[in-house]
Design a protein around this motif. Sequence first.
Motif, PDB file in Angstrom:
ATOM      1  N   SER A   6       1.023  -1.184  -0.173  1.00 32.28           N
ATOM      2  CA  SER A   6       0.290  -0.214  -0.293  1.00 32.28           C
ATOM      3  C   SER A   6       1.102   1.289  -0.002  1.00 32.28           C
ATOM      4  CB  SER A   6      -0.448   0.138   1.404  1.00 32.28           C
ATOM      5  OG  SER A   6      -1.479   0.947   1.285  1.00 32.28           O
ATOM      6  N   SER A   7       0.462   2.075  -1.044  1.00 32.48           N
ATOM      7  CA  SER A   7       0.698   3.706  -0.286  1.00 32.48           C
ATOM      8  C   SER A   7       0.563   4.374   0.930  1.00 32.48           C
ATOM      9  CB  SER A   7       0.765   4.161  -1.646  1.00 32.48           C
ATOM     10  OG  SER A   7      -0.874   4.425  -1.867  1.00 32.48           O
ATOM     11  N   LEU A  18       6.690   5.160  -6.783  1.00 30.80           N
ATOM     12  CA  LEU A  18       6.115   3.793  -6.288  1.00 30.80           C
ATOM     13  C   LEU A  18       6.299   2.360  -6.848  1.00 30.80           C
ATOM     14  CD1 LEU A  18       2.441   4.894  -5.281  1.00 30.80           C
ATOM     15  CD2 LEU A  18       4.462   4.622  -3.359  1.00 30.80           C
ATOM     16  N   LEU A  30       0.039  -3.011  -6.702  1.00 33.23           N
ATOM     17  CA  LEU A  30      -0.330  -2.304  -5.478  1.00 33.23           C
ATOM     18  C   LEU A  30      -1.527  -1.522  -5.001  1.00 33.23           C
ATOM     19  CD1 LEU A  30       1.403   0.386  -7.835  1.00 33.23           C
ATOM     20  CD2 LEU A  30       2.615  -0.535  -6.069  1.00 33.23           C
ATOM     21  N   LEU A  32      -3.696   2.117  -3.813  1.00 32.25           N
ATOM     22  CA  LEU A  32      -3.152   3.137  -3.664  1.00 32.25           C
ATOM     23  C   LEU A  32      -4.357   4.153  -2.841  1.00 32.25           C
ATOM     24  CD1 LEU A  32      -2.597   4.352  -7.849  1.00 32.25           C
ATOM     25  CD2 LEU A  32      -0.482   3.863  -5.256  1.00 32.25           C
ATOM     26  N   GLU A  38      -1.723  12.980  -2.548  1.00 36.64           N
ATOM     27  CA  GLU A  38      -1.146  11.352  -2.767  1.00 36.64           C
ATOM     28  C   GLU A  38      -0.994  11.301  -3.927  1.00 36.64           C
ATOM     29  OE1 GLU A  38      -0.432   9.015  -0.441  1.00 36.64           O
ATOM     30  OE2 GLU A  38      -0.262  10.619   1.107  1.00 36.64           O
TER      31      GLU A  38
END
Length: 291
Positions: A6-7, A18, A30, A32, A38
Amino acid sequence: MKLAFSSLGMPGAGIDELIRIAEAGGAEGLELRLGEDEAVSVTMSGQAAAAARRRVEGAGLSLISISSYIRVCSTEPDAEVIRQLNDALELAAVLGAGGVRVFPGAQVPAGSGRASAGESMSWDRTAATRLSAVSDHASRLGVQLLLETHDSHPTGSDIARILALSEPAGTVRAIWDVLHPWRYGEQPEETASALNGSLAYCQFKDAVMGASPGDVTLTIPGHGGIPLAMIAGIAEQAIRSQGDGTFWASLEWEKAWHPELEDLPVALAALRAVLMPGDAPLDQPAAGSAG
């Protein structure tokens, strides 16, 4: 098993950064997080969302979900929550995301941390009504609604009650955040059984537990008390029994909330070493290295 992250672990990072971390850490997917600061947000233009999708897919990565902060048990009017859900679903479709993560988020008494048995019936119906209202739209867009084991509904059995009330059956799936069922005493086999047929993927983190469910100290994966490898094995078997082809193990590293934590690449390498021993990338960052 495929690795994602996860970001949340790199607050403010852009898509290219990323992607670089994913490539270096052997991740193939991913999550996001949505936010104005973000990489993606509900206010981004369709053109920007399409460009982000091209960059992710061009790197050979899968966007397994976008992480919204919509609380389907919130005290907001139904129409407002439904609007938020539809907006997030439409963004996910443009981004090519597999799903939209949502929270239960029922208002619970201070200090309790969890909905009581009496309160839960009302909150469960509220959540199911809202999720059901957008299920057709989600199906048309090809995006899943993903309800996480979190906050007022931390266990698999808590989430299963909402899923059982949602219509049509099977339109909402679950994200198993491994911390929350564990800290409330639900064993992994129990969580897997409760979410049988509805599990989307797992979010992994590790922690040292104190005397109460709220007494949690996050640690590098493999350094805490959560049996991560055992949970991964149980969850992967559950995914296979559902007929799904891929089990995603996603690192949810809470750097955004706990800036004192090690950088995300350190945690990602540690999780890979725990879940995929012998298959870790050669260039692993040392603890304390920059991400």
